[in-house]
Design a protein around this motif. Sequence first.
Motif, PDB file in Angstrom:
ATOM      1  N   ASP A   1      40.993  44.589  45.677  1.00  0.00           N
ATOM      2  CA  ASP A   1      41.088  43.147  46.286  1.00  0.00           C
ATOM      3  C   ASP A   1      39.922  42.822  47.401  1.00  0.00           C
ATOM      4  O   ASP A   1      40.393  42.706  48.418  1.00  0.00           O
TER       5      ASP A   1
ATOM      6  N   THR B   1      31.229  47.481  36.513  1.00  0.00           N
ATOM      7  CA  THR B   1      31.655  46.111  36.685  1.00  0.00           C
ATOM      8  C   THR B   1      33.079  46.221  37.121  1.00  0.00           C
ATOM      9  O   THR B   1      33.673  47.059  36.789  1.00  0.00           O
TER      10      THR B   1
ATOM     11  N   CYS C   1      37.636  41.513  44.307  1.00  0.00           N
ATOM     12  CA  CYS C   1      36.953  42.687  43.411  1.00  0.00           C
ATOM     13  C   CYS C   1      38.077  43.805  43.427  1.00  0.00           C
ATOM     14  O   CYS C   1      38.255  44.447  44.552  1.00  0.00           O
ATOM     15  N   SER C   2      38.406  44.270  42.376  1.00  0.00           N
ATOM     16  CA  SER C   2      39.241  45.405  42.294  1.00  0.00           C
ATOM     17  C   SER C   2      38.570  46.291  41.218  1.00  0.00           C
ATOM     18  O   SER C   2      38.008  45.977  40.393  1.00  0.00           O
TER      19      SER C   2
ATOM     20  N   ARG D   1      28.266  33.459  38.705  1.00  0.00           N
ATOM     21  CA  ARG D   1      28.857  34.828  38.443  1.00  0.00           C
ATOM     22  C   ARG D   1      27.915  35.682  37.723  1.00  0.00           C
ATOM     23  O   ARG D   1      27.278  35.383  36.765  1.00  0.00           O
TER      24      ARG D   1
ATOM     25  N   THR E   1      43.133  53.245  41.910  1.00  0.00           N
ATOM     26  CA  THR E   1      42.315  52.286  42.382  1.00  0.00           C
ATOM     27  C   THR E   1      41.403  52.579  43.618  1.00  0.00           C
ATOM     28  O   THR E   1      42.053  53.211  44.550  1.00  0.00           O
TER      29      THR E   1
ATOM     30  N   THR F   1      37.010  45.897  37.515  1.00  0.00           N
ATOM     31  CA  THR F   1      38.078  45.729  36.807  1.00  0.00           C
ATOM     32  C   THR F   1      38.502  44.501  36.563  1.00  0.00           C
ATOM     33  O   THR F   1      38.958  43.860  35.817  1.00  0.00           O
ATOM     34  N   SER F   2      38.586  43.664  38.010  1.00  0.00           N
ATOM     35  CA  SER F   2      39.016  42.344  38.001  1.00  0.00           C
ATOM     36  C   SER F   2      38.421  41.746  39.259  1.00  0.00           C
ATOM     37  O   SER F   2      37.740  42.499  40.172  1.00  0.00           O
ATOM     38  N   GLY F   3      38.240  40.560  39.334  1.00  0.00           N
ATOM     39  CA  GLY F   3      37.521  39.870  40.359  1.00  0.00           C
ATOM     40  C   GLY F   3      36.212  39.454  39.880  1.00  0.00           C
ATOM     41  O   GLY F   3      35.772  39.719  39.051  1.00  0.00           O
ATOM     42  N   ASP F   4      35.279  38.583  40.837  1.00  0.00           N
ATOM     43  CA  ASP F   4      34.159  38.357  40.383  1.00  0.00           C
ATOM     44  C   ASP F   4      32.885  38.518  41.600  1.00  0.00           C
ATOM     45  O   ASP F   4      33.269  38.686  42.576  1.00  0.00           O
TER      46      ASP F   4
ATOM     47  N   ASN G   1      28.941  39.155  36.978  1.00  0.00           N
ATOM     48  CA  ASN G   1      29.676  40.322  36.581  1.00  0.00           C
ATOM     49  C   ASN G   1      28.931  40.892  35.356  1.00  0.00           C
ATOM     50  O   ASN G   1      29.170  42.393  35.406  1.00  0.00           O
TER      51      ASN G   1
END
Lengths: 293, 389
Positions: free
Chosen positions: B23, B56, B11-12, B68, B19, B58-61, B70
Amino acid sequence: MKNKLSGFAVPYVVWMALVVVIPILIMAVYSVTTADFDLTGENFTRMGAYVSVFARSFELAIIATLVCLLMGYPMAYLMAKEGPGFQRVAMALIMLPMWMNFLLRTYSWMSILENNGLLNQFFSRIGLIDLVNHIGLALAADPSQYIPITHFQMIGTSGAVVLGMVYNYLPFMILPIYSVIVKLDHSLLEAAHDLGSNNITVFRRVIFPLSLPGVLSGVTMVFVPSVSTFAISRLLGGGTHMMLGDLIEQQFLGGAYDPHLGAAISMVMMVIVVVCMVVMNHFGEGEEQAVML
Amino acid sequence: MAKELIRLRGCSMVFDDVTVLDDINLYINDSEFLTLLGPSGCGKTTTLRIIGGFQTPTSGDILFDGVRINDVPPHKRTINTVFQKYALFPHLNVFENIAFGLRIPKVGPDGKKVRLSEDEIEQRVNEMLEVVNLRGFGSRKVTQLSGGQQQRVAIARALVNRPKVLLLDEPLGALDLKLRKDMQNELKRIQKAMEITFIYVTHDQEEALAMSDTVVVMDGGRIQQIGTPEDIYNEPKNAFVADFIGESNIIDGIMRADGVVEIFNRRFTCLDKGFEKDEPVDVVIRPEDVDIVPEDQGQLKGTVTNVTFKGMQYDIIVDFYGFKWLIQTTDLSPVGSRIGIKIDPDGIHVMKKSQYSGMFGDYSSYSEEYEEIGDVSIEPDEEEPADEE
């Protein structure tokens, strides 16, 4: 609480006594006296003739207040929810008409609503009036008796008076509601979501109850000037819809010169308005404290 | 056996090119008390908000029970939150605040809406008032409650919905020390009794150590270390963790062989293994692991430069070859006296060099730094500055 007045308060106390307390007392004296200043209750009994004016004034003011509320609340809510850019533009647009002269605004509505005013010209241009005549003719029991219309009657109706009130006083509804909603603690909304509410429930159970103080002050700020207005009803109501404001004005400046009766009507109106406000504030008491938080 | 309940996978979180989370990989077991610990701005609250559904990634689950989630909004997650400033509804009394979630119809397994009866609501709210020791407070206005009582209402309001997970965002931050200690025990007791997963965010390392099954130390949007409180304290992974959790002297050393580390050109026996020969390392020595001995018997010899009486012990600063150590001792060694020290092998902890090397663990600027280290409640970028007189 400090009971002693500090020196700074003195000018305000004097000011308020001069422009608030003393005039009200003078009015009270006028309302219970005759032209020769003999004590009498006659002013109040004579008022019975004007019950219909009272009823119409309150009816139109209540309708205008409700319309303002129905239009103003969603507007205020949207403004509070959108970004600061939208808020600035919307605020400017709401305030702008208020900086124009009140009479000018109302006269403008006259020229829009008149029988050969802008709106009627527009309706005739797009064929709406012809259309109505066609339909009317087709539906009429006896077509020979049908009198075709040349315009829609808008000026001189109760609707025009309500429109004038709504147009002039809508900002006073939007602004207090907006300022309450925009200050709502965002974490309260998150908490409501967290506890299982969807957007509708959040609005119904958190945002709306907490915005009631804004609604109350908006209602007050629209209702009070609406119920006592005289220019709007005279200009847009065409004199056929006399309201309390007109009645009072006539007693002081008009042909029916009788300041004692005028004072009595004003007193009664004031009492009714105060009672309305007290009742409403009583309902909103819990929420009032919520805003203090 | 412990069963995995929540997993963050890569997760990022990026806000306006900054940032905030980088991660994050983390799993949380059922009925676990897990603490996200770190200074403000480390990303711990953002991590919590991702789990709660308020943000939510930005990236990752994010997975809940292997699914999932998200895009599942907060009101559809079986997760409840205790907010930092409680966020109690000011227009409702205590009872109605707690009943808020119960009054919302739930969609049952058959797809029909289920509404609880008034009796059931009343019973569950009263049960909850009992749990948080607020019996008889139902009709009070929440604005008339003290901070600790409001806190407990907030906890009851969340727990009454019987969530699988309770998120707590620095819930004790606004309470005074005594109340905070009481509430720590209270929370721990509730967590054990109700067997609910608690995810707790704090910047208070003592709180984290005292309450948690698992501590996740975060800094700069990254997880620095995950472990039991004992692991985190005894085996910190880098200088940041060692410094953030408790007091540490962090000294440059060289690993000469397995179990042999060299500090100040002297070799010490330690228990750490698995480093390269002659690898430069950070050596952590906790202030309480240092024994003071007469100068001639010491492994290292130094001069006492500062003494502070702390009640249970003295905190003394000792100058060893220009590097100042903090040592905690019950025996007074006056300023200016020469002392020797001995360190047992298990009092030495060796860490690999990291980006944090050289940034922490030096007490040279002791007097200015000490106030800051001693008071964990001071956070530089919190909205409310500490009272300055």
